[in-house]
Design a protein around this motif. Sequence first.
Motif, mmCIF file in Angstrom:
data_model
loop_
_atom_site.group_PDB
_atom_site.id
_atom_site.type_symbol
_atom_site.label_atom_id
_atom_site.label_comp_id
_atom_site.label_asym_id
_atom_site.label_seq_id
_atom_site.Cartn_x
_atom_site.Cartn_y
_atom_site.Cartn_z
ATOM 1 N N GLY A 47 4.976 -31.982 -6.317
ATOM 2 C CA GLY A 47 3.695 -31.381 -6.677
ATOM 3 C C GLY A 47 3.452 -30.075 -5.940
ATOM 4 N N ILE A 48 3.795 -30.047 -4.655
ATOM 5 C CA ILE A 48 3.606 -28.829 -3.861
ATOM 6 C C ILE A 48 4.436 -27.683 -4.421
ATOM 7 C CG2 ILE A 48 4.053 -27.791 -1.592
ATOM 8 C CD1 ILE A 48 3.165 -30.497 -0.374
ATOM 9 N N LYS A 49 5.605 -27.989 -4.967
ATOM 10 C CA LYS A 49 6.467 -26.939 -5.535
ATOM 11 C C LYS A 49 5.826 -26.220 -6.716
ATOM 12 C CE LYS A 49 10.806 -29.234 -4.426
ATOM 13 N NZ LYS A 49 12.025 -29.785 -5.046
ATOM 14 N N THR A 50 4.774 -26.794 -7.297
ATOM 15 C CA THR A 50 4.095 -26.159 -8.439
ATOM 16 C C THR A 50 2.913 -25.304 -7.997
ATOM 17 O OG1 THR A 50 2.495 -27.944 -8.858
ATOM 18 C CG2 THR A 50 4.690 -28.160 -9.868
ATOM 19 N N MET A 51 2.622 -25.299 -6.693
ATOM 20 C CA MET A 51 1.422 -24.646 -6.186
ATOM 21 C C MET A 51 1.702 -23.235 -5.670
ATOM 22 S SD MET A 51 -0.195 -27.886 -4.091
ATOM 23 C CE MET A 51 -1.676 -26.991 -3.586
ATOM 24 N N LEU A 52 0.631 -22.458 -5.600
ATOM 25 C CA LEU A 52 0.669 -21.128 -4.996
ATOM 26 C C LEU A 52 -0.105 -21.169 -3.683
ATOM 27 C CD1 LEU A 52 -0.106 -18.995 -8.168
ATOM 28 C CD2 LEU A 52 2.111 -19.240 -7.036
ATOM 29 N N LYS A 53 0.249 -20.285 -2.759
ATOM 30 C CA LYS A 53 -0.433 -20.225 -1.471
ATOM 31 C C LYS A 53 -1.936 -20.045 -1.691
ATOM 32 C CE LYS A 53 -0.432 -18.033 3.012
ATOM 33 N NZ LYS A 53 0.165 -17.066 3.904
ATOM 34 N N GLY A 54 -2.729 -20.835 -0.976
ATOM 35 C CA GLY A 54 -4.179 -20.790 -1.091
ATOM 36 C C GLY A 54 -4.739 -21.745 -2.134
ATOM 37 N N GLU A 55 -3.875 -22.313 -2.952
ATOM 38 C CA GLU A 55 -4.307 -23.213 -4.016
ATOM 39 C C GLU A 55 -4.606 -24.601 -3.456
ATOM 40 O OE1 GLU A 55 -2.692 -24.770 -8.366
ATOM 41 O OE2 GLU A 55 -1.465 -23.392 -7.196
ATOM 42 N N LYS A 56 -5.577 -25.271 -4.077
ATOM 43 C CA LYS A 56 -5.894 -26.666 -3.760
ATOM 44 C C LYS A 56 -5.551 -27.506 -4.978
ATOM 45 C CE LYS A 56 -9.654 -25.706 -0.578
ATOM 46 N NZ LYS A 56 -11.071 -25.927 -0.257
ATOM 47 N N ALA A 57 -5.072 -28.719 -4.736
ATOM 48 C CA ALA A 57 -4.698 -29.601 -5.844
ATOM 49 C C ALA A 57 -4.923 -31.054 -5.456
ATOM 50 C CB ALA A 57 -3.232 -29.392 -6.222
ATOM 51 N N LEU A 58 -5.137 -31.859 -6.469
ATOM 52 C CA LEU A 58 -5.192 -33.310 -6.333
ATOM 53 C C LEU A 58 -3.921 -33.828 -6.995
ATOM 54 C CD1 LEU A 58 -7.115 -35.417 -5.214
ATOM 55 C CD2 LEU A 58 -8.161 -35.558 -7.454
ATOM 56 N N ILE A 59 -3.055 -34.433 -6.214
ATOM 57 C CA ILE A 59 -1.746 -34.863 -6.706
ATOM 58 C C ILE A 59 -1.684 -36.392 -6.702
ATOM 59 C CG2 ILE A 59 0.747 -34.780 -6.317
ATOM 60 C CD1 ILE A 59 0.284 -32.065 -4.898
ATOM 61 N N ASP A 60 -1.583 -36.975 -7.892
ATOM 62 C CA ASP A 60 -1.431 -38.420 -8.037
ATOM 63 C C ASP A 60 0.050 -38.748 -8.051
ATOM 64 O OD1 ASP A 60 -4.207 -39.165 -8.338
ATOM 65 O OD2 ASP A 60 -4.138 -38.205 -10.303
ATOM 66 N N VAL A 77 0.204 -48.417 4.394
ATOM 67 C CA VAL A 77 0.335 -48.304 2.936
ATOM 68 C C VAL A 77 1.177 -49.476 2.443
ATOM 69 C CG1 VAL A 77 1.127 -46.883 1.008
ATOM 70 C CG2 VAL A 77 0.246 -45.780 3.075
ATOM 71 N N PRO A 78 0.585 -50.378 1.659
ATOM 72 C CA PRO A 78 1.368 -51.511 1.154
ATOM 73 C C PRO A 78 2.400 -51.061 0.126
ATOM 74 C CG PRO A 78 -0.897 -51.590 0.324
ATOM 75 C CD PRO A 78 -0.802 -50.410 1.232
ATOM 76 N N GLY A 79 3.396 -51.875 -0.084
ATOM 77 C CA GLY A 79 4.412 -51.575 -1.085
ATOM 78 C C GLY A 79 3.854 -51.617 -2.494
ATOM 79 N N GLY A 80 4.428 -50.803 -3.357
ATOM 80 C CA GLY A 80 4.094 -50.838 -4.767
ATOM 81 C C GLY A 80 2.760 -50.234 -5.153
ATOM 82 N N VAL A 81 2.151 -49.427 -4.270
ATOM 83 C CA VAL A 81 0.860 -48.822 -4.628
ATOM 84 C C VAL A 81 1.013 -47.338 -4.944
ATOM 85 C CG1 VAL A 81 -0.490 -50.461 -3.259
ATOM 86 C CG2 VAL A 81 0.155 -48.281 -2.262
ATOM 87 N N ASP A 82 0.210 -46.897 -5.912
ATOM 88 C CA ASP A 82 0.117 -45.476 -6.217
ATOM 89 C C ASP A 82 -0.740 -44.824 -5.140
ATOM 90 O OD1 ASP A 82 1.465 -46.182 -8.537
ATOM 91 O OD2 ASP A 82 -0.302 -46.032 -9.809
ATOM 92 N N VAL A 83 -0.458 -43.564 -4.861
ATOM 93 C CA VAL A 83 -1.234 -42.836 -3.858
ATOM 94 C C VAL A 83 -1.721 -41.511 -4.426
ATOM 95 C CG1 VAL A 83 -0.047 -43.907 -1.895
ATOM 96 C CG2 VAL A 83 0.828 -41.769 -2.835
ATOM 97 N N GLN A 84 -2.656 -40.915 -3.746
ATOM 98 C CA GLN A 84 -3.229 -39.655 -4.171
ATOM 99 C C GLN A 84 -3.343 -38.738 -2.951
ATOM 100 O OE1 GLN A 84 -7.535 -39.368 -5.300
ATOM 101 N NE2 GLN A 84 -6.652 -38.928 -7.302
ATOM 102 N N PHE A 85 -2.994 -37.470 -3.149
ATOM 103 C CA PHE A 85 -3.103 -36.490 -2.086
ATOM 104 C C PHE A 85 -4.005 -35.350 -2.520
ATOM 105 C CE2 PHE A 85 1.010 -38.466 -1.315
ATOM 106 C CZ PHE A 85 1.000 -38.661 0.055
ATOM 107 N N GLU A 86 -4.930 -34.990 -1.656
ATOM 108 C CA GLU A 86 -5.685 -33.763 -1.811
ATOM 109 C C GLU A 86 -4.996 -32.755 -0.899
ATOM 110 O OE1 GLU A 86 -10.100 -32.145 -0.724
ATOM 111 O OE2 GLU A 86 -9.918 -34.208 -1.438
ATOM 112 N N VAL A 87 -4.498 -31.667 -1.482
ATOM 113 C CA VAL A 87 -3.637 -30.745 -0.747
ATOM 114 C C VAL A 87 -4.146 -29.313 -0.885
ATOM 115 C CG1 VAL A 87 -1.279 -29.868 -0.505
ATOM 116 C CG2 VAL A 87 -1.644 -32.174 -1.329
ATOM 117 N N GLU A 88 -4.066 -28.577 0.219
ATOM 118 C CA GLU A 88 -4.264 -27.135 0.187
ATOM 119 C C GLU A 88 -3.030 -26.494 0.784
ATOM 120 O OE1 GLU A 88 -7.278 -23.600 1.704
ATOM 121 O OE2 GLU A 88 -7.572 -25.641 2.422
ATOM 122 N N LEU A 89 -2.420 -25.598 0.031
ATOM 123 C CA LEU A 89 -1.195 -24.931 0.483
ATOM 124 C C LEU A 89 -1.557 -23.663 1.208
ATOM 125 C CD1 LEU A 89 1.915 -24.821 0.410
ATOM 126 C CD2 LEU A 89 1.715 -23.609 -1.759
#
Length: 89
Positions: A47-60, A77-89
Amino acid sequence: DRPKHHAEVFINLTGKHGDTIFDTNSEESGTRALVLGSGYCRGLEEGIKTMLKGEKALIDVAARDAFGENGWDAKGVPGGVDVQFEVEL
């Protein structure tokens, strides 16, 4: 430019599964360095590879591209769970 595999990026992030935060750093504590392809979390890194510097994203990220069936015990973090990241590059 978008970051490429093996690039070192500097991010702010909050990682959650459901309502539980398992990883975070705030702007107050400074950005975190991450080398893409280091194996932290494949789905996040892709997901980070799709971002530009300064961009914010919610990555599921589906469990298979996050921490798999084993999870990440050290961070609760238990096994088998989906996670979500709020990221700013």
